[in-house]
Scaffold this motif. Structure first.
Motif, PDB file in Angstrom:
ATOM      1  N   THR A  15       0.817  -1.211   0.000  1.00 15.30           N
ATOM      2  CA  THR A  15       0.000   0.000   0.000  1.00 15.30           C
ATOM      3  C   THR A  15       0.848   1.257   0.000  1.00 15.30           C
ATOM      4  OG1 THR A  15      -0.186  -0.188   2.388  1.00 15.30           O
ATOM      5  CG2 THR A  15      -1.998  -1.073   1.085  1.00 15.30           C
ATOM      6  N   GLY A  16       2.150   1.079   0.018  1.00 19.58           N
ATOM      7  CA  GLY A  16       3.027   2.217  -0.231  1.00 19.58           C
ATOM      8  C   GLY A  16       3.236   3.180   0.914  1.00 19.58           C
ATOM      9  N   GLY A  18       5.651   2.801   3.101  1.00 20.56           N
ATOM     10  CA  GLY A  18       7.090   3.037   3.131  1.00 20.56           C
ATOM     11  C   GLY A  18       7.868   2.566   4.336  1.00 20.56           C
ATOM     12  N   ARG A  19       7.322   1.693   5.120  1.00 30.00           N
ATOM     13  CA  ARG A  19       8.120   1.232   6.261  1.00 30.00           C
ATOM     14  C   ARG A  19       9.345   0.466   5.801  1.00 30.00           C
ATOM     15  NH1 ARG A  19       4.323  -0.383  11.233  1.00 30.00           N
ATOM     16  NH2 ARG A  19       6.339  -1.037  11.988  1.00 30.00           N
ATOM     17  N   CYS A  20       9.201  -0.319   4.771  1.00 28.78           N
ATOM     18  CA  CYS A  20      10.338  -1.132   4.321  1.00 28.78           C
ATOM     19  C   CYS A  20      11.501  -0.256   3.885  1.00 28.78           C
ATOM     20  CB  CYS A  20       9.916  -2.072   3.189  1.00 28.78           C
ATOM     21  SG  CYS A  20       9.188  -1.230   1.770  1.00 28.78           S
ATOM     22  N   TYR A  21      11.252   0.731   3.034  1.00 28.53           N
ATOM     23  CA  TYR A  21      12.383   1.520   2.536  1.00 28.53           C
ATOM     24  C   TYR A  21      12.854   2.563   3.528  1.00 28.53           C
ATOM     25  CZ  TYR A  21       8.451   4.131   0.381  1.00 28.53           C
ATOM     26  OH  TYR A  21       7.274   4.776   0.136  1.00 28.53           O
ATOM     27  N   ALA A  36       6.741   0.274  -2.979  1.00 27.93           N
ATOM     28  CA  ALA A  36       8.084  -0.300  -2.872  1.00 27.93           C
ATOM     29  C   ALA A  36       8.538  -0.903  -4.192  1.00 27.93           C
ATOM     30  CB  ALA A  36       8.081  -1.376  -1.790  1.00 27.93           C
ATOM     31  N   PRO A  59       3.392  -4.067   7.218  1.00 23.16           N
ATOM     32  CA  PRO A  59       2.092  -4.405   7.808  1.00 23.16           C
ATOM     33  C   PRO A  59       1.186  -5.180   6.858  1.00 23.16           C
ATOM     34  CG  PRO A  59       2.542  -2.033   7.935  1.00 23.16           C
ATOM     35  CD  PRO A  59       3.550  -2.620   7.021  1.00 23.16           C
ATOM     36  N   GLU A  60       1.501  -5.114   5.573  1.00 21.56           N
ATOM     37  CA  GLU A  60       0.638  -5.771   4.591  1.00 21.56           C
ATOM     38  C   GLU A  60       1.138  -7.152   4.200  1.00 21.56           C
ATOM     39  OE1 GLU A  60      -1.944  -4.034   4.134  1.00 21.56           O
ATOM     40  OE2 GLU A  60      -1.198  -2.124   4.877  1.00 21.56           O
ATOM     41  N   ALA A  62       3.540  -7.777   2.290  1.00 21.45           N
ATOM     42  CA  ALA A  62       3.719  -7.700   0.841  1.00 21.45           C
ATOM     43  C   ALA A  62       5.104  -8.160   0.398  1.00 21.45           C
ATOM     44  CB  ALA A  62       3.486  -6.264   0.371  1.00 21.45           C
ATOM     45  N   ILE A  63       5.995  -8.356   1.334  1.00 19.70           N
ATOM     46  CA  ILE A  63       7.367  -8.712   0.984  1.00 19.70           C
ATOM     47  C   ILE A  63       7.572 -10.206   1.160  1.00 19.70           C
ATOM     48  CG2 ILE A  63       9.803  -8.401   1.575  1.00 19.70           C
ATOM     49  CD1 ILE A  63       9.003  -5.564   2.557  1.00 19.70           C
TER      50      ILE A  63
HETATM   51  S1  SF4 Z   1       6.210  -3.350   0.846  1.00 15.63           S
HETATM   52 FE1  SF4 Z   1       5.076  -3.161   2.759  1.00 15.63          FE
HETATM   53  S2  SF4 Z   1       6.233  -1.701   4.048  1.00 15.63           S
HETATM   54 FE2  SF4 Z   1       6.973  -1.517   1.935  1.00 15.63          FE
HETATM   55  S3  SF4 Z   1       5.758   0.183   1.075  1.00 15.63           S
HETATM   56 FE3  SF4 Z   1       4.719  -1.742   0.554  1.00 15.63          FE
HETATM   57  S4  SF4 Z   1       3.221  -2.098   2.168  1.00 15.63           S
HETATM   58 FE4  SF4 Z   1       4.677  -0.558   2.910  1.00 15.63          FE
END
Ligand code: SF4
Length: 67
Positions: A15-16, A18-21, A36, A59-60, A62-63
């Motif tokens: 959902t963008g 940005g916690r990962c980056y 991401a 949180p999603e 997604a990784i």
């Molecule tokens: S991969 Fe996860 S933490 Fe990274 S921007 Fe997407 S939802 Fe957020």
């Protein structure tokens, strides 16, 4: 240095926010809309901890990390 893990981001559910980056900018980047992107999915051993940190804090869920 061999490849330790492979990472990918699925969108959706990314959902963008940005916690990962924010946490692991050497592994994860973002596009113009804040989603991401991973420029080098083959993560070297030295960045494996960062890759996992980012994945653990998404949180999603997604990784995806492939061993
Ligand atoms: S991969 Fe996860 S933490 Fe990274 S921007 Fe997407 S939802 Fe957020």
């Amino acid at each position: 240095v061999g490849v330790e893990v492979k990472v990918s981001v699925t969108r959706p559910p990314c959902t963008g926010h940005g916690r990962c980056y924010s946490l692991a900018p050497e592994v994860y980047g973002c596009d113009d809309e804040g989603y991401a992107v991973i420029e080098n999915p083959e993560v070297p051993a030295g960045l494996e901890a960062q890759a996992r940190l980012g994945a653990a804090n998404c949180p999603e869920d997604a990784i995806v990390i492939e061993e």
